[in-house]
Design a protein around this motif. Sequence first.
Motif, PDB file in Angstrom:
ATOM      1  N   MET A 170      10.005   0.792  -2.190  1.00 46.67           N
ATOM      2  CA  MET A 170      10.305   0.182  -0.894  1.00 46.67           C
ATOM      3  C   MET A 170      11.625  -0.581  -0.936  1.00 46.67           C
ATOM      4  O   MET A 170      12.372  -0.612   0.057  1.00 46.67           O
ATOM      5  CB  MET A 170       9.152  -0.712  -0.456  1.00 46.67           C
ATOM      6  CG  MET A 170       7.939   0.097   0.016  1.00 46.67           C
ATOM      7  SD  MET A 170       6.523  -0.899   0.567  1.00 46.67           S
ATOM      8  CE  MET A 170       5.648  -1.140  -0.988  1.00 46.67           C
TER       9      MET A 170
ATOM     10  N   LEU B  48       3.625   6.478  -1.780  1.00 41.10           N
ATOM     11  CA  LEU B  48       3.320   5.123  -2.233  1.00 41.10           C
ATOM     12  C   LEU B  48       1.873   5.085  -2.713  1.00 41.10           C
ATOM     13  O   LEU B  48       0.950   5.404  -1.954  1.00 41.10           O
ATOM     14  CB  LEU B  48       3.534   4.126  -1.096  1.00 41.10           C
ATOM     15  CG  LEU B  48       4.965   4.027  -0.557  1.00 41.10           C
ATOM     16  CD1 LEU B  48       5.003   3.141   0.682  1.00 41.10           C
ATOM     17  CD2 LEU B  48       5.912   3.499  -1.625  1.00 41.10           C
TER      18      LEU B  48
ATOM     19  N   ALA C 197       2.760  -3.326   1.222  1.00 43.84           N
ATOM     20  CA  ALA C 197       4.060  -3.635   1.807  1.00 43.84           C
ATOM     21  C   ALA C 197       4.278  -5.119   2.012  1.00 43.84           C
ATOM     22  O   ALA C 197       5.422  -5.586   2.075  1.00 43.84           O
ATOM     23  CB  ALA C 197       4.219  -2.910   3.144  1.00 43.84           C
TER      24      ALA C 197
ATOM     25  N   SER D 288       7.888  -5.604   3.499  1.00 42.96           N
ATOM     26  CA  SER D 288       8.578  -4.324   3.682  1.00 42.96           C
ATOM     27  C   SER D 288       8.027  -3.489   4.829  1.00 42.96           C
ATOM     28  O   SER D 288       8.383  -2.313   4.961  1.00 42.96           O
ATOM     29  CB  SER D 288       8.507  -3.503   2.385  1.00 42.96           C
ATOM     30  OG  SER D 288       9.237  -4.113   1.345  1.00 42.96           O
TER      31      SER D 288
ATOM     32  N   LEU E  17       9.257   0.304   6.274  1.00 46.83           N
ATOM     33  CA  LEU E  17       8.436   1.502   6.411  1.00 46.83           C
ATOM     34  C   LEU E  17       8.470   2.025   7.842  1.00 46.83           C
ATOM     35  O   LEU E  17       8.480   3.244   8.061  1.00 46.83           O
ATOM     36  CB  LEU E  17       6.995   1.204   5.994  1.00 46.83           C
ATOM     37  CG  LEU E  17       6.783   0.792   4.533  1.00 46.83           C
ATOM     38  CD1 LEU E  17       5.290   0.648   4.244  1.00 46.83           C
ATOM     39  CD2 LEU E  17       7.420   1.772   3.567  1.00 46.83           C
ATOM     40  N   CYS E  18       8.501   1.125   8.804  1.00 50.34           N
ATOM     41  CA  CYS E  18       8.549   1.546  10.209  1.00 50.34           C
ATOM     42  C   CYS E  18       9.792   2.383  10.508  1.00 50.34           C
ATOM     43  O   CYS E  18       9.777   3.243  11.396  1.00 50.34           O
ATOM     44  CB  CYS E  18       8.515   0.331  11.127  1.00 50.34           C
ATOM     45  SG  CYS E  18       6.917  -0.502  11.201  1.00 50.34           S
TER      46      CYS E  18
ATOM     47  N   ALA F 103      11.260   4.416   8.316  1.00 56.14           N
ATOM     48  CA  ALA F 103      11.365   5.545   7.382  1.00 56.14           C
ATOM     49  C   ALA F 103      10.783   6.801   8.020  1.00 56.14           C
ATOM     50  O   ALA F 103       9.605   7.131   7.825  1.00 56.14           O
ATOM     51  CB  ALA F 103      10.637   5.215   6.086  1.00 56.14           C
TER      52      ALA F 103
ATOM     53  N   ALA G 244       5.658  11.342   4.490  1.00 50.91           N
ATOM     54  CA  ALA G 244       5.199  10.250   3.636  1.00 50.91           C
ATOM     55  C   ALA G 244       3.691  10.317   3.447  1.00 50.91           C
ATOM     56  O   ALA G 244       2.954  10.712   4.356  1.00 50.91           O
ATOM     57  CB  ALA G 244       5.589   8.895   4.233  1.00 50.91           C
TER      58      ALA G 244
ATOM     59  N   VAL H 113       0.457   7.894   1.630  1.00 50.26           N
ATOM     60  CA  VAL H 113       0.004   6.664   0.989  1.00 50.26           C
ATOM     61  C   VAL H 113      -1.310   6.979   0.291  1.00 50.26           C
ATOM     62  O   VAL H 113      -2.266   7.426   0.933  1.00 50.26           O
ATOM     63  CB  VAL H 113      -0.186   5.533   2.016  1.00 50.26           C
ATOM     64  CG1 VAL H 113      -0.726   4.279   1.339  1.00 50.26           C
ATOM     65  CG2 VAL H 113       1.136   5.235   2.726  1.00 50.26           C
TER      66      VAL H 113
ATOM     67  N   MET I  72       0.097   0.401   5.637  1.00 44.60           N
ATOM     68  CA  MET I  72       1.337   1.101   5.298  1.00 44.60           C
ATOM     69  C   MET I  72       1.390   2.472   5.961  1.00 44.60           C
ATOM     70  O   MET I  72       2.425   2.882   6.497  1.00 44.60           O
ATOM     71  CB  MET I  72       1.476   1.229   3.784  1.00 44.60           C
ATOM     72  CG  MET I  72       1.759  -0.077   3.080  1.00 44.60           C
ATOM     73  SD  MET I  72       2.253   0.166   1.349  1.00 44.60           S
ATOM     74  CE  MET I  72       0.795   0.953   0.698  1.00 44.60           C
TER      75      MET I  72
ATOM     76  N   LEU J 196       4.326   3.813   8.706  1.00 48.74           N
ATOM     77  CA  LEU J 196       5.220   4.943   8.479  1.00 48.74           C
ATOM     78  C   LEU J 196       5.130   5.924   9.644  1.00 48.74           C
ATOM     79  O   LEU J 196       4.038   6.362  10.005  1.00 48.74           O
ATOM     80  CB  LEU J 196       4.845   5.647   7.174  1.00 48.74           C
ATOM     81  CG  LEU J 196       5.209   4.891   5.892  1.00 48.74           C
ATOM     82  CD1 LEU J 196       4.343   5.360   4.730  1.00 48.74           C
ATOM     83  CD2 LEU J 196       6.696   5.089   5.577  1.00 48.74           C
TER      84      LEU J 196
ATOM     85  N   GLY K 192       3.423   8.869   8.264  1.00 43.19           N
ATOM     86  CA  GLY K 192       2.598   8.527   7.130  1.00 43.19           C
ATOM     87  C   GLY K 192       1.211   9.153   7.188  1.00 43.19           C
ATOM     88  O   GLY K 192       0.631   9.312   8.261  1.00 43.19           O
TER      89      GLY K 192
END
Length: 243
Positions: free
Chosen positions: A68, A83, A88, A164, A168-169, A171, A175, A177, A194, A198, A201
Amino acid sequence: MWQAQAAALRARGHTVITPDQRGFGRTPLGTAPPSLDTVADDLAALLDRHRIGSVALAGCSMGGYAAMAFLRRHPHRVRALALLATRAGADRPEEAAERIRFADLLLDDASRDQLVAHTTPLLLGATTRTRHPDLVERVTAMAATAAPESVAWAQCAIAARPDSLSVLCGADVPAVVLAGDEDELVAGDEAATMAEALPRGRLVTIEAAGHLPPLEAPDRVSELLMALVDASATEERNGEGAC
């Protein structure tokens, strides 16, 4: 830690780098003050030396915090993100203080061995501890051989990390998790938070795994990472996404 996943990805023709963080393996600790930004910039420099522009980046536990930090400082170099067993949010003051205390105890010759022996098995889930005592011994041996100064440095760097979630928002990359359902160090709702932050995500809960899924569920983690890399490659061929 990543041997199984690296072997699986390399067998499919992917270039895989599993760097030693500063202070571990063959990488010296150096004199920089504890900071995840330093760890992130170390990785950027390593990629530069290998002439690699962007990567699918995976991090477990502290590796997730470092990932991150890398995403915050070098967002254009991340084309996919995994991740594992991380969170985060920043430490609350009492959590940061406990990390600093842990670091101090590690540097104390009188307390170190007992501390490592007591805390290291908690990295593994209850099922792993019961069914795979050999893995408990392996992880404990790894922890015992780590330089105390390096582990203390790492704990202080983690204690100082910022929140973080906003990173992540932003990115917008494929992704995943991953959370072990027996993780005693990171709560499951942290992983869900998390994944929700994302833009693309996906949350995957790994059964009978604790805080070290790459070791506890190597085949499942390899499968998920290969799917993530494939998604990133498909997107790149189609000219989609931020990279």
